[in-house]
Design an enzyme around this catalytic site. Structure first.
Site, short mmCIF file in Angstrom:
data_model
loop_
_atom_site.label_atom_id
_atom_site.label_comp_id
_atom_site.label_asym_id
_atom_site.label_seq_id
_atom_site.Cartn_x
_atom_site.Cartn_y
_atom_site.Cartn_z
N THR A 21 51.77 -15.00 58.91
CA THR A 21 52.49 -14.59 59.86
C THR A 21 51.80 -13.65 60.57
OG1 THR A 21 54.53 -15.18 58.70
CG2 THR A 21 54.62 -13.54 60.28
N ARG A 74 64.35 -24.82 56.14
CA ARG A 74 64.22 -23.41 55.67
C ARG A 74 63.91 -22.25 56.53
NH1 ARG A 74 59.70 -19.42 55.41
NH2 ARG A 74 60.03 -18.06 53.57
N VAL A 75 64.64 -21.18 56.74
CA VAL A 75 64.56 -20.21 57.60
C VAL A 75 63.96 -19.00 56.90
CG1 VAL A 75 65.56 -18.70 59.29
CG2 VAL A 75 66.34 -21.08 59.13
N GLY A 76 62.92 -18.49 57.17
CA GLY A 76 62.14 -17.36 56.77
C GLY A 76 62.68 -16.03 57.27
N ASP A 77 61.95 -14.86 57.09
CA ASP A 77 62.37 -13.46 57.50
C ASP A 77 62.30 -13.28 58.77
OD1 ASP A 77 59.78 -13.45 56.53
OD2 ASP A 77 59.90 -11.58 56.13
N THR A 108 55.36 -9.32 56.85
CA THR A 108 54.66 -10.64 56.77
C THR A 108 54.52 -10.99 55.37
OG1 THR A 108 52.44 -9.84 56.26
CG2 THR A 108 52.91 -10.69 58.63
N GLY A 109 54.64 -12.14 54.55
CA GLY A 109 54.69 -12.30 52.97
C GLY A 109 55.86 -13.04 52.96
N GLY A 118 59.31 -14.25 52.66
CA GLY A 118 60.41 -13.90 53.57
C GLY A 118 61.75 -13.89 52.58
N1 ASP Z 1 57.34 -14.21 56.13
C1 ASP Z 1 56.98 -15.50 56.52
C2 ASP Z 1 57.99 -16.30 55.98
O1 ASP Z 1 58.74 -16.17 54.96
C3 ASP Z 1 55.76 -16.11 55.91
C4 ASP Z 1 54.64 -15.14 55.95
O2 ASP Z 1 54.82 -14.00 56.48
O3 ASP Z 1 53.63 -15.64 55.25
O4 ASP Z 1 58.41 -17.19 56.65
#
Ligand code: ASP
Length: 350
Positions: A198, A226-229, A249-250, A252
């Site tokens: 992200t 799917r909805v992330g953060d 990032t990471g 979510g």
């Molecule tokens: N945070 C993002 C999500 O969960 C993905 C990511 O940052 O790697 O959609």
């Protein structure tokens, strides 16, 4: 008829019994009370590590007088439009059905406005669509085909976002998913696990105006819809012009439950510096994590990074494990700096 005295007595009895809110003590604002002097901040842009090129672009724009949100979005547009960044925009890794679905959100500190889109397809720059939601509607969030239709109405051009590389990775993932299905395994090395990635970017101008934006293709191979953060205001990014901005990032799913970006800004409002605020957010995330995602030592099995920028231009990145970095640009130029961390890399569960 209830007279005023009766009413006040009844109200205080109800308040004492917990039915009515008591008058709350004023919340501290770290940098909110700035008196009559014009506030001078250190112009600064902070982002996830893949924003190294973008922080320079955004910084150059804010020192030239561009609005901080426009500048931050110009910074993330570089990754959105880069087909080689498989975590965002054009070239992002697709969902389980091979469709690229993007999420983005933004906040504009000076006007206290926000915009967001989720599960949007065929539009390479969802950060700009999120800003269009903010600028042109009475809403904060649009999703799925409706977000796509809105974008086209606003003049965005739909395009195929699935690059050949991302399509090949998806085909390999699908082939290796189940040894008993009709798909023959591909040669090549594709990680069957989910990939994340992200870009989050936060900016402050010399006048102390702030903005934040996060944009992503989300978790690879995700369940469609799917909805992330990233598009969740307060999770993937948050900005309060009186205090600071933060984003993530990471994984979510881990962040959503802690409202990480909002919590980071709240910790800064209570007087913590950006690094301490982010480490506390990371601790809260871990405390909110279900057992299946924790190792026997209680350490998380996933990656999640946070980034924070205070109104005075101080900043930090933080994560669970040593070794991550983040991008920053200020008067010293664009560079990567090390994230603060809670645990040594050797403590990561296998
Ligand atoms: N945070 C993002 C999500 O969960 C993905 C990511 O940052 O790697 O959609």
């Amino acid at each position: 008829m209830t007279n005023r005295r009766d009413f006040l007595q009844t109200a205080s009895a109800l308040a004492a019994a917990g039915f009515l809110p008591r008058a709350l003590p004023a919340m501290p604002t770290q940098l909110g009370s700035i008196g009559a002097e014009p506030f001078r901040a250190r112009p600064c842009v902070v982002a996830s590590a893949n924003g190294l090129r973008g922080v320079q672009v955004a910084y150059d724009q804010i020192v030239a007088g561009t609005d901080p949100l426009d500048a931050a979005i110009a910074g993330v547009n570089i990754q959105e439009l880069d087909p080689d960044d498989q975590s965002v925009g054009l070239g992002g890794l697709p969902n389980a059905e091979g469709v690229v679905q993007l999420d983005a959100s933004c906040m504009h500190g000076p006007t206290r406005r926000a915009g967001s889109v989720s599960c949007i397809e065929d539009i390479a720059t969802p950060s700009l669509v999120a800003k269009a939601v903010m600028d042109y509607t009475d809403h904060v969030m649009l999703v799925g085909p409706h977000a796509r239709r809105f974008a086209i109405e606003m003049g965005f051009t739909p395009q195929n976002l699935l690059t050949d590389k991302s399509r090949q990775d998806w085909l390999r993932w699908r082939a290796r998913l189940n040894p008993n299905d009709a798909w023959l395994d591909y040669d090549g090395n594709v990680n069957i696990r989910f990939h994340t990635g992200t870009i989050n970017m936060n900016a402050v101008t010399a006048g102390g105006d702030m903005a934040s934006v996060t944009t992503t293709s989300g978790m690879s191979w995700k369940v469609p819809g799917r909805v992330g953060d990233s598009p969740i205001i307060g999770a993937g990014q948050y900005c309060d012009n009186t205090v600071g901005a933060a984003g993530s990032t990471g994984r979510g799913e881990a962040n959503i439950k802690a409202c990480g970006a909002f919590l980071a800004v709240e910790f800064m409002r209570q007087g913590l510096g950006p690094e301490e605020a982010l480490l506390r957010v990371m601790q809260r995330v871990i405390a909110m994590t279900e057992d299946r995602l924790l190792g026997p030592n209680g350490r998380p099995r996933f990656d999640l990074q946070f980034y924070a920028l205070a109104k005075d231009g101080t900043f930090a990145g933080a994560t669970a494990y040593e070794g991550a970095s983040f991008a920053v640009c200020d008067e010293r130029g664009a560079r990567l700096e090390k994230c603060a961390f809670l645990f040594k890399a050797s403590e990561r569960p296998r």
